[in-house]
Design a protein around this motif. Structure first.
Motif, PDB file in Angstrom:
ATOM      1  N   VAL A  67       0.851  -1.370  -0.083  1.00 35.99           N
ATOM      2  CA  VAL A  67      -0.070  -0.046  -0.083  1.00 35.99           C
ATOM      3  C   VAL A  67       0.847   1.138  -0.022  1.00 35.99           C
ATOM      4  O   VAL A  67       1.643   1.210   0.892  1.00 35.99           O
ATOM      5  CB  VAL A  67      -0.953   0.140   1.175  1.00 35.99           C
ATOM      6  N   LEU A  68       0.880   2.087  -1.233  1.00 38.81           N
ATOM      7  CA  LEU A  68       1.722   3.324  -1.221  1.00 38.81           C
ATOM      8  C   LEU A  68       0.918   4.251  -0.428  1.00 38.81           C
ATOM      9  O   LEU A  68       0.016   4.950  -1.080  1.00 38.81           O
ATOM     10  CB  LEU A  68       1.870   3.635  -2.762  1.00 38.81           C
ATOM     11  N   ALA A  69       1.374   4.756   0.545  1.00 38.93           N
ATOM     12  CA  ALA A  69       0.684   5.797   1.365  1.00 38.93           C
ATOM     13  C   ALA A  69       1.595   7.168   1.737  1.00 38.93           C
ATOM     14  O   ALA A  69       1.607   7.517   3.015  1.00 38.93           O
ATOM     15  CB  ALA A  69       0.103   5.220   2.477  1.00 38.93           C
ATOM     16  N   VAL A  70       2.277   7.430   0.844  1.00 37.85           N
ATOM     17  CA  VAL A  70       3.106   8.552   0.786  1.00 37.85           C
ATOM     18  C   VAL A  70       2.650   9.706  -0.123  1.00 37.85           C
ATOM     19  O   VAL A  70       1.691   9.553  -0.513  1.00 37.85           O
ATOM     20  CB  VAL A  70       4.614   8.256   0.603  1.00 37.85           C
ATOM     21  N   LYS A  71       3.086  10.799   0.182  1.00 37.22           N
ATOM     22  CA  LYS A  71       2.641  12.124  -0.475  1.00 37.22           C
ATOM     23  C   LYS A  71       2.941  12.076  -1.943  1.00 37.22           C
ATOM     24  O   LYS A  71       4.186  11.444  -2.253  1.00 37.22           O
ATOM     25  CB  LYS A  71       3.327  13.427   0.118  1.00 37.22           C
ATOM     26  N   PRO A  72       2.289  12.408  -2.834  1.00 40.48           N
ATOM     27  CA  PRO A  72       2.496  12.398  -4.231  1.00 40.48           C
ATOM     28  C   PRO A  72       3.620  13.099  -4.678  1.00 40.48           C
ATOM     29  O   PRO A  72       4.253  12.439  -5.744  1.00 40.48           O
ATOM     30  CB  PRO A  72       0.952  13.061  -4.865  1.00 40.48           C
ATOM     31  N   GLN A  73       3.841  14.053  -4.059  1.00 41.96           N
ATOM     32  CA  GLN A  73       5.434  14.923  -4.337  1.00 41.96           C
ATOM     33  C   GLN A  73       6.525  13.787  -4.189  1.00 41.96           C
ATOM     34  O   GLN A  73       7.723  14.161  -4.929  1.00 41.96           O
ATOM     35  CB  GLN A  73       5.443  15.953  -3.483  1.00 41.96           C
ATOM     36  N   ILE A  74       6.740  12.979  -3.328  1.00 43.37           N
ATOM     37  CA  ILE A  74       7.608  12.061  -3.081  1.00 43.37           C
ATOM     38  C   ILE A  74       7.581  10.745  -3.697  1.00 43.37           C
ATOM     39  O   ILE A  74       8.440   9.801  -3.671  1.00 43.37           O
ATOM     40  CB  ILE A  74       8.111  12.173  -1.777  1.00 43.37           C
ATOM     41  N   MET A  75       6.255  10.401  -4.503  1.00 44.62           N
ATOM     42  CA  MET A  75       5.872   9.105  -4.724  1.00 44.62           C
ATOM     43  C   MET A  75       7.126   8.341  -5.856  1.00 44.62           C
ATOM     44  O   MET A  75       7.616   7.314  -5.712  1.00 44.62           O
ATOM     45  CB  MET A  75       4.683   8.982  -5.569  1.00 44.62           C
ATOM     46  N   ARG A  76       7.491   9.407  -6.947  1.00 47.63           N
ATOM     47  CA  ARG A  76       8.369   9.016  -7.870  1.00 47.63           C
ATOM     48  C   ARG A  76       9.715   8.196  -7.116  1.00 47.63           C
ATOM     49  O   ARG A  76      10.278   7.112  -7.471  1.00 47.63           O
ATOM     50  CB  ARG A  76       8.718   9.961  -8.715  1.00 47.63           C
ATOM     51  N   GLN A  77      10.255   9.213  -6.213  1.00 53.39           N
ATOM     52  CA  GLN A  77      11.519   8.675  -5.515  1.00 53.39           C
ATOM     53  C   GLN A  77      11.164   7.539  -4.705  1.00 53.39           C
ATOM     54  O   GLN A  77      12.006   6.459  -4.792  1.00 53.39           O
ATOM     55  CB  GLN A  77      11.906   9.931  -4.485  1.00 53.39           C
ATOM     56  N   VAL A  78      10.171   7.284  -4.130  1.00 56.05           N
ATOM     57  CA  VAL A  78       9.749   6.309  -3.200  1.00 56.05           C
ATOM     58  C   VAL A  78       9.701   4.916  -3.983  1.00 56.05           C
ATOM     59  O   VAL A  78      10.272   3.901  -3.936  1.00 56.05           O
ATOM     60  CB  VAL A  78       8.730   6.291  -2.400  1.00 56.05           C
ATOM     61  N   CYS A  79       8.866   5.107  -5.191  1.00 52.92           N
ATOM     62  CA  CYS A  79       8.651   3.990  -5.988  1.00 52.92           C
ATOM     63  C   CYS A  79       9.956   3.276  -6.549  1.00 52.92           C
ATOM     64  O   CYS A  79      10.170   1.919  -6.969  1.00 52.92           O
ATOM     65  CB  CYS A  79       7.613   4.189  -7.236  1.00 52.92           C
ATOM     66  N   GLU A  80      10.792   4.552  -7.291  1.00 57.71           N
ATOM     67  CA  GLU A  80      11.997   3.913  -7.905  1.00 57.71           C
ATOM     68  C   GLU A  80      13.151   3.196  -6.965  1.00 57.71           C
ATOM     69  O   GLU A  80      13.681   2.169  -7.331  1.00 57.71           O
ATOM     70  CB  GLU A  80      12.744   5.449  -8.542  1.00 57.71           C
ATOM     71  N   GLY A  81      12.709   3.778  -5.643  1.00 59.67           N
ATOM     72  CA  GLY A  81      13.560   3.048  -4.843  1.00 59.67           C
ATOM     73  C   GLY A  81      13.073   1.634  -4.455  1.00 59.67           C
ATOM     74  O   GLY A  81      13.873   0.541  -3.644  1.00 59.67           O
TER      75      GLY A  81
END
Length: 274
Positions: A67-81
């Motif tokens: 479940v991806l529950a982080v702010k949209p503005q940092i989602m790309r960084q999180v997903c790529e990690g």
């Protein structure tokens, strides 16, 4: 459910969903929440008995659902990690972040993953949420049922077949708690002008809204008929409704919802850019 669920992010929405899951029978030891700050995780760990981690990729490596529950503005960084772990494990991805298309999330995670987008609202924090869900073509029926169970833990779930309809969901329920809070604010102010103490007017307005919603949900009659049932010819309610109609309430609400949906489209374009 025996699936292992990892929440990437441990904010208010994640905490609400986790709490609802446990209340509905999901095993705490099958849930992990992550955050870079253990001080954020400690209250969830102590209150709910779930696993916590500061390493996102390691937590995803053991998950059936992420479940991806982080702010949209940092989602790309999180997903790529998470990309390598997600590609190795291939879990169901459930995003509760506003504005990010499933295709964008899937691409950031390396592609060819089942993705469910969820548009919840803030009453989920008190177990009375309303959420719209959309699944990409890689989500199977078992995964749809699992996503439904996760979000029903905090309220009503409605599926849409067209991802673009999540913009309408945002207008109808995602942003809509604020519409009602504005109405409470206006009713409180009007009640004070009519002589009531502010706290009395506020409580009466909120309880009346709660009661009206409960009546509507318990009835198979459309709202128009329920409204007519309250209105006696020549009475007080009829007079009030006539004023609301003449003041353009319907038009103002429709235009506000159209503006909300348009902004949701704009945000999707802005956040999904490479």
């Amino acid at each position: 459910m025996a699936s292992q669920v990892t929440f990437i992010g441990a904010g208010n929405m994640a905490g609400a969903i986790i709490g609802g899951m446990i209340e509905s029978g999901f095993a705490a030891d099958a849930i992990t929440a992550t955050s870079p700050d253990d001080a954020v995780l400690a209250p969830l760990r102590e209150r709910l008995g779930i696993h916590t981690a500061t390493d996102n990729a390691a937590a995803v490596a053991e998950a059936d659902v992420v479940v991806l529950a982080v702010k949209p503005q940092i989602m790309r960084q999180v997903c790529e990690g998470l990309r390598d772990a997600a590609q190795a494990r291939r879990p169901l991805i459930v995003s509760v972040a506003a504005g990010l298309p499933a295709e964008t999330l899937e691409r950031w995670l390396g592609g060819e993953l089942p993705v469910v987008r969820c548009m919840p609202n803030t009453p989920s924090l008190v177990g009375a949420g309303a959420a719209g869900l959309y699944a990409n073509a890689r989500v199977d029926e078992a995964q749809r049922r699992l996503a439904t169970e996760l979000m029903e833990a905090v309220g009503l779930v409605e599926w849409v077949d067209d991802e673009a309809l999540l913009e309408a969901v945002t207008a109808v329920s995602g942003s809509a708690p604020a519409y009602f809070f504005l109405m409470f604010e206006a009713m409180e102010e009007a009640g004070v002008r009519l002589g009531l103490p502010a706290d009395t007017a506020r409580r009466l307005a909120m309880q009346t809204a709660f009661g009206a919603a409960k009546m509507a949900m318990a009835s198979d009659k459309p709202p128009a008929e329920l409204k007519r049932n309250v209105m006696s010819p020549g009475g007080t309610t009829e007079r009030a409704i006539e004023h609301l109609e003449q003041a353009g309430l319907r038009t103002a609400l429709a235009e506000a919802m159209e503006a909300c949906a348009a902004r949701a489209r704009e945000m999707a374009d802005e956040l999904g850019r490479d």
